[in-house]
Design a protein around this motif. Structure first.
Motif, PDB file in Angstrom:
ATOM      1  N   UNK A 121      82.197  62.991  70.758  1.00 16.81           N
ATOM      2  CA  UNK A 121      81.257  63.572  70.152  1.00 16.81           C
ATOM      3  C   UNK A 121      80.998  64.990  70.581  1.00 16.81           C
ATOM      4  N   UNK A 122      80.295  65.813  69.759  1.00 17.43           N
ATOM      5  CA  UNK A 122      80.400  67.298  69.670  1.00 17.43           C
ATOM      6  C   UNK A 122      80.547  68.061  70.705  1.00 17.43           C
ATOM      7  N   UNK A 123      79.153  68.157  71.786  1.00 18.86           N
ATOM      8  CA  UNK A 123      79.403  68.467  73.050  1.00 18.86           C
ATOM      9  C   UNK A 123      80.016  67.630  73.735  1.00 18.86           C
ATOM     10  N   UNK A 124      80.636  66.796  73.872  1.00 18.87           N
ATOM     11  CA  UNK A 124      81.685  66.601  74.346  1.00 18.87           C
ATOM     12  C   UNK A 124      82.987  67.684  74.804  1.00 18.87           C
ATOM     13  N   UNK A 125      83.285  67.640  72.831  1.00 17.40           N
ATOM     14  CA  UNK A 125      84.511  68.083  72.426  1.00 17.40           C
ATOM     15  C   UNK A 125      84.038  69.936  73.042  1.00 17.40           C
ATOM     16  N   UNK A 126      82.928  70.480  72.531  1.00 17.33           N
ATOM     17  CA  UNK A 126      83.027  71.758  73.155  1.00 17.33           C
ATOM     18  C   UNK A 126      82.687  71.851  74.538  1.00 17.33           C
ATOM     19  N   UNK A 127      82.713  71.017  74.894  1.00 16.70           N
ATOM     20  CA  UNK A 127      82.478  71.029  76.963  1.00 16.70           C
ATOM     21  C   UNK A 127      84.316  71.517  77.048  1.00 16.70           C
ATOM     22  N   UNK A 128      85.170  70.611  76.265  1.00 21.26           N
ATOM     23  CA  UNK A 128      86.605  70.102  76.550  1.00 21.26           C
ATOM     24  C   UNK A 128      87.618  71.905  75.565  1.00 21.26           C
ATOM     25  N   UNK A 129      86.724  72.167  74.865  1.00 19.89           N
ATOM     26  CA  UNK A 129      87.072  73.254  74.104  1.00 19.89           C
ATOM     27  C   UNK A 129      86.568  74.967  75.582  1.00 19.89           C
ATOM     28  N   UNK A 130      85.601  74.573  75.464  1.00 17.35           N
ATOM     29  CA  UNK A 130      84.902  76.430  76.672  1.00 17.35           C
ATOM     30  C   UNK A 130      86.843  75.249  77.720  1.00 17.35           C
TER      31      UNK A 130
END
Length: 493
Positions: A282-291
């Motif tokens: 999921x796009x938001x899950x990926x972003x939280x992981x990148x942060x």
């Protein structure tokens, strides 16, 4: 990089080795105990933070039990951690069991015997808290490898640019004040580097403005508070323990700060988020992981690690400085500049980085829960660990094992030159051996080689500019402090 890639996208050094423990060691019961329920963990917590301190906490128990393997409790204990009981490993032979994910489970143990609320990361368990047996672990770690591979051309030039700004500020402040606290300059440099690397923007160009670093520091502090002490006068110990170590700090207090950081990454990293969706993330899950990777692992790691590196190199003195200076400048002249191939030729510089990682690993704690009944070996005994028991390793003791390293408490810059490279298999700072490469199947840091590379570049840029320097060293909540007291500019390149 292909979505099927499963290992680190860049590689500085590799070899394979395996230590098979002796098969005839006596099987002994694990010494130590956990004390009375509730009261035992609190006593150990007070010893750890206030009465003894980290080093003495482990040292006294190791001497008491005459063993590098023993039972104790690890903070924070009640009421943050439901079960603070651990089996402690303090030697170089027993410690690597924590890397074997076929034998230990890494589920939710990234911070130890407790896990911060997922409210800090958008409601998701990010990759460091996942066990490799969970399908999403491989997908997320592969995404991180993909991101690092796409950015590899930026590592050296961008870091050089950020270091140039740091050294200019260092010189100016040293000229004005006579001494300069390196950690503050390093924090600024690290934050700028991380945001420019991952978001391709200067912090001032984003909605974070000049507050981004402060927002990120607050987010980090709220998650790590159960593991730190502020070093206040004894009168305040009770209140600090009650506030930081008894109940978790609520995530909603930094929710707005985190959202601002998240939004910058979400808007800046569309291409890698597209890649994540192609992986099935999921796009938001990926972003939280990148942060989390950028903010916690990268910035948080640089925040603690680079001052430690400067501290140990500074304290090593002028003789080592001259040796580093001569090696670095000779190779840079021959290469016509700072290159990856040239850096690989700097044997002393590389050794100094590894020695600093050995003597003060940036992440001192490792945890894992036994997946099955197993036997762990120290130098002189074997111990049976039952399925479900939590295993804990304190890395600074394992990497200063006197049965492995000569003069383990001393910083020896040339320790890993020539035949000394064979000892790199006992350098464990990255949740794995230094000679191993991270893969999607393990928990070794995906940016392990990047940390080593940036550390080398920092020393290269430092000794291209300066002949020697002096510092005053100290300790912080997490890590070390370094204060520059003098700098001698380079007389020749």
């Amino acid at each position: 990089m292909s979505p099927n890639s499963s290992s680190s996208p860049f590689h500085l050094q590799s070899s394979t080795s395996d230590d098979s423990p002796p098969s005839d060691l006596p099987l002994k019961p694990i010494p130590g105990n956990y004390g009375l329920p509730f009261f035992g963990p609190i006593k150990d917590r007070l010893d750890f933070f206030y009465h003894q301190g980290k080093e003495s906490f482990f040292q006294t128990r190791m001497h008491k039990y005459q063993s590098t393997v023993f039972r104790t409790n690890m903070p924070p204990g009640p009421f943050i951690a439901s079960n603070p009981n651990v089996i402690t490993l303090l030697d170089a032979i027993s410690f690597p069991i924590l890397f074997d994910t076929s034998k230990v489970e890494k589920l939710n143990v990234f911070d130890g015997t407790y896990m911060p609320s997922t409210a800090f990361t958008g409601g998701y368990r990010v990759c460091p808290f996942l066990d490799p047996s969970e399908p999403k672990h491989a997908l997320l770690k592969r995404l991180l490898f993909t991101l690092l591979a796409t950015l590899h051309d930026k590592f050296i030039p961008l870091f050089q640019n950020c270091l140039s700004e740091l050294f200019i500020n260092l010189e100016d402040q040293l000229s004005d004040k006579g001494k300069v606290y390196f950690n503050t300059l390093n924090d600024n440099m690290s934050f700028n580097f991380v945001l420019r690397l991952f978001c391709d923007q200067n912090p001032s160009e984003t909605r974070l403005g000049s507050n981004g670093q402060k927002l990120l520091d607050e987010w980090l502090f709220f998650q790590l508070a159960p593991l730190i002490t502020l070093g206040l006068p004894k009168f305040f110990n009770f209140f600090e323990d009650l506030l930081f170590h008894t109940w978790p700090l609520p995530a909603f207090l930094v929710k707005c700060s985190y959202k601002k950081i998240y939004d910058v990454f979400y808007m800046s990293m569309s291409s890698i988020l597209d890649e994540a969706e192609s992986f099935g993330i999921k796009r938001d899950e990926a972003c939280h992981n990148l942060v989390f990777m950028a903010g916690f692992n990268s910035y948080g790691g640089m925040k603690t690690w680079f001052p430690a590196l400067i501290k140990w190199v500074g304290l090593a003195g002028e003789k080592l400085h001259h040796q580093l200076r001569d090696e670095i400048r000779s190779v840079v002249r021959a290469e016509g500049g700072v290159t990856l191939s040239g850096i690989d030729k700097m044997s002393l510089t590389n050794s100094v980085v590894y020695e600093a990682l050995r003597i003060e690993p940036p992440v001192p704690f490792q945890y894992g829960k036994a997946k099955e009944d197993l036997v762990v070996h120290s130098h002189d005994a074997a111990f049976e660990i039952k399925k479900g028991e939590m295993i804990f390793g304190y890395q600074p003791f394992a990497t200063k094992d006197p049965k492995i390293f000569e003069d383990p408490e001393e910083f020896v810059g040339h320790r890993f030159v020539g035949e000394g490279k064979k000892l790199l298999k006992y350098v464990y700072w990255s949740n794995g051996r230094e000679v191993d490469d991270p893969t999607v199947e393990d928990k070794q840091c995906p940016g392990k080689d990047l940390v080593v590379l940036l550390s080398r570049v920092m020393l290269v840029e430092l000794f291209l500019r300066y002949d020697t320097f002096t510092i005053e060293a100290g300790t912080l909540l997490l890590g070390s402090s370094a204060t520059f007291t003098s700098l001698t500019k380079a007389t020749s390149i």
